[in-house]
Design an enzyme around this catalytic site. Structure first.
Site, PDB file in Angstrom:
ATOM      1  N   GLY A   1       0.854  -1.182   0.000  1.00  0.00           N
ATOM      2  CA  GLY A   1       0.000   0.000   0.000  1.00  0.00           C
ATOM      3  C   GLY A   1       0.888   1.227   0.000  1.00  0.00           C
ATOM      4  O   GLY A   1       2.103   1.129   0.245  1.00  0.00           O
TER       5      GLY A   1
ATOM      6  N   GLN B   1       3.180   9.769   2.087  1.00  0.00           N
ATOM      7  CA  GLN B   1       4.484   9.148   1.853  1.00  0.00           C
ATOM      8  C   GLN B   1       5.173   9.683   0.604  1.00  0.00           C
ATOM      9  O   GLN B   1       6.368   9.435   0.419  1.00  0.00           O
ATOM     10  CB  GLN B   1       4.327   7.634   1.743  1.00  0.00           C
ATOM     11  CG  GLN B   1       3.898   6.978   3.050  1.00  0.00           C
ATOM     12  CD  GLN B   1       3.800   5.481   2.887  1.00  0.00           C
ATOM     13  OE1 GLN B   1       2.751   4.965   2.521  1.00  0.00           O
ATOM     14  NE2 GLN B   1       4.895   4.785   3.111  1.00  0.00           N
TER      15      GLN B   1
ATOM     16  N   CYS C   1       7.219  -0.897   5.991  1.00  0.00           N
ATOM     17  CA  CYS C   1       6.706   0.358   5.442  1.00  0.00           C
ATOM     18  C   CYS C   1       7.774   0.943   4.530  1.00  0.00           C
ATOM     19  O   CYS C   1       8.957   0.965   4.904  1.00  0.00           O
ATOM     20  CB  CYS C   1       6.395   1.328   6.586  1.00  0.00           C
ATOM     21  SG  CYS C   1       5.722   2.898   6.034  1.00  0.00           S
ATOM     22  N   LEU C   2       7.373   1.427   3.364  1.00  0.00           N
ATOM     23  CA  LEU C   2       8.343   2.010   2.432  1.00  0.00           C
ATOM     24  C   LEU C   2       8.995   3.264   3.019  1.00  0.00           C
ATOM     25  O   LEU C   2      10.081   3.654   2.579  1.00  0.00           O
ATOM     26  CB  LEU C   2       7.671   2.335   1.098  1.00  0.00           C
ATOM     27  CG  LEU C   2       7.154   1.116   0.309  1.00  0.00           C
ATOM     28  CD1 LEU C   2       6.467   1.579  -0.976  1.00  0.00           C
ATOM     29  CD2 LEU C   2       8.267   0.137   0.003  1.00  0.00           C
TER      30      LEU C   2
ATOM     31  N   HIS D   1      -3.102   0.256   8.397  1.00  0.00           N
ATOM     32  CA  HIS D   1      -1.763   0.840   8.218  1.00  0.00           C
ATOM     33  C   HIS D   1      -1.839   2.095   7.337  1.00  0.00           C
ATOM     34  O   HIS D   1      -1.269   3.139   7.679  1.00  0.00           O
ATOM     35  CB  HIS D   1      -0.855  -0.231   7.602  1.00  0.00           C
ATOM     36  CG  HIS D   1       0.551   0.196   7.334  1.00  0.00           C
ATOM     37  ND1 HIS D   1       1.640  -0.382   7.951  1.00  0.00           N
ATOM     38  CD2 HIS D   1       1.063   1.143   6.501  1.00  0.00           C
ATOM     39  CE1 HIS D   1       2.749   0.198   7.516  1.00  0.00           C
ATOM     40  NE2 HIS D   1       2.427   1.119   6.622  1.00  0.00           N
ATOM     41  N   GLU D   2      -2.556   1.994   6.210  1.00  0.00           N
ATOM     42  CA  GLU D   2      -2.606   3.126   5.268  1.00  0.00           C
ATOM     43  C   GLU D   2      -3.447   4.284   5.823  1.00  0.00           C
ATOM     44  O   GLU D   2      -3.095   5.459   5.645  1.00  0.00           O
ATOM     45  CB  GLU D   2      -3.138   2.676   3.909  1.00  0.00           C
ATOM     46  CG  GLU D   2      -2.310   1.604   3.217  1.00  0.00           C
ATOM     47  CD  GLU D   2      -0.815   1.895   3.160  1.00  0.00           C
ATOM     48  OE1 GLU D   2      -0.431   3.081   3.063  1.00  0.00           O
ATOM     49  OE2 GLU D   2      -0.030   0.926   3.233  1.00  0.00           O
TER      50      GLU D   2
ATOM     51  N   HIS E   1      -1.426   6.285   8.153  1.00  0.00           N
ATOM     52  CA  HIS E   1      -0.541   7.246   7.476  1.00  0.00           C
ATOM     53  C   HIS E   1      -1.270   8.561   7.213  1.00  0.00           C
ATOM     54  O   HIS E   1      -0.710   9.648   7.420  1.00  0.00           O
ATOM     55  CB  HIS E   1      -0.085   6.688   6.119  1.00  0.00           C
ATOM     56  CG  HIS E   1       1.147   5.843   6.178  1.00  0.00           C
ATOM     57  ND1 HIS E   1       2.327   6.271   6.721  1.00  0.00           N
ATOM     58  CD2 HIS E   1       1.385   4.573   5.730  1.00  0.00           C
ATOM     59  CE1 HIS E   1       3.249   5.311   6.607  1.00  0.00           C
ATOM     60  NE2 HIS E   1       2.697   4.272   6.014  1.00  0.00           N
TER      61      HIS E   1
HETATM   62 NI    NI Z   1       3.574   2.459   5.442  1.00  0.00          NI
END
Ligand code: NI
Length: 182
Positions: free
Chosen positions: A49, A54, A102-103, A144-145, A148
């Site tokens: 995701g 991000q 996570c990226l 998670h998303e 963010h």
């Molecule tokens: Ni993430």
């Protein structure tokens, strides 16, 4: 289409809440182009995701997709889902521990407790209102998303930082110890 630069932990944009979009904004050509770029960036870096924060954009847009992902080889598939102005409501008090990455926190993994079932309300990229009941891995990624977009990262949700691991050590010492997740 363009691959966007991903913000890493410490960049203030990851700690700021994103703003919701109006129906007109969702349909605007620049928003549609941005959604395409978000999808392309997620795929380029093998994310499960990716949220707009991000890539340095404080708008309530995130994308989710899992299809034969080399970063999450055992994860169940999730079709491409674009979530705009998402709201997550737990459908159960039950929490489950699972590994997340996570990226924006590159090369790390940690165990995060998440609700096992959530109601996900959002607008899709056509501006239509959607309500999806998500379970297990999809529920985990949705939480998670959405986190963010509210300025939170998975580290905030960890009960115990002792599992926080570099990917190489995770593969050596932890892989298979607990159920994998994102
Ligand atoms: Ni993430």
């Amino acid at each position: 289409m363009a691959i966007l630069k991903v913000a890493r932990l410490g960049h203030p944009v990851l700690r700021q809440p994103a703003r919701p979009l109006s129906p007109e904004e969702i349909l605007a050509p620049e928003t549609q182009q941005f959604i395409d770029d978000l999808i392309e960036t997620m795929r380029e870096y093998d994310g499960a995701g990716l949220a707009a924060n991000q890539v340095h954009v404080l708008k309530q847009i995130a994308v989710i997709e899992v299809q034969a992902n080399p970063r999450y080889p055992d994860a169940p598939e999730i079709p491409l889902t674009v979530i705009i102005n998402p709201v997550v409501t737990p459908l159960t008090d039950e929490m489950e521990d699972g590994w997340e990455g996570c990226l924006s926190v590159p090369d790390m993994r940690g165990v995060v407790p998440r609700h096992t079932a959530v109601r996900l309300e959002f607008h899709d990229r056509e501006g239509a209102r959607q309500v999806v009941d998500a379970k297990d891995f999809f529920a985990r990624v949705a939480q998670h998303e959405t986190d963010h977009l509210n300025g939170h990262v998975y580290l905030d949700r960890m009960r115990d930082l002792s599992t926080l691991s570099h990917i190489a050590e995770w593969q050596r010492y932890w892989l298979g110890v607990r159920e994998q997740g994102d």
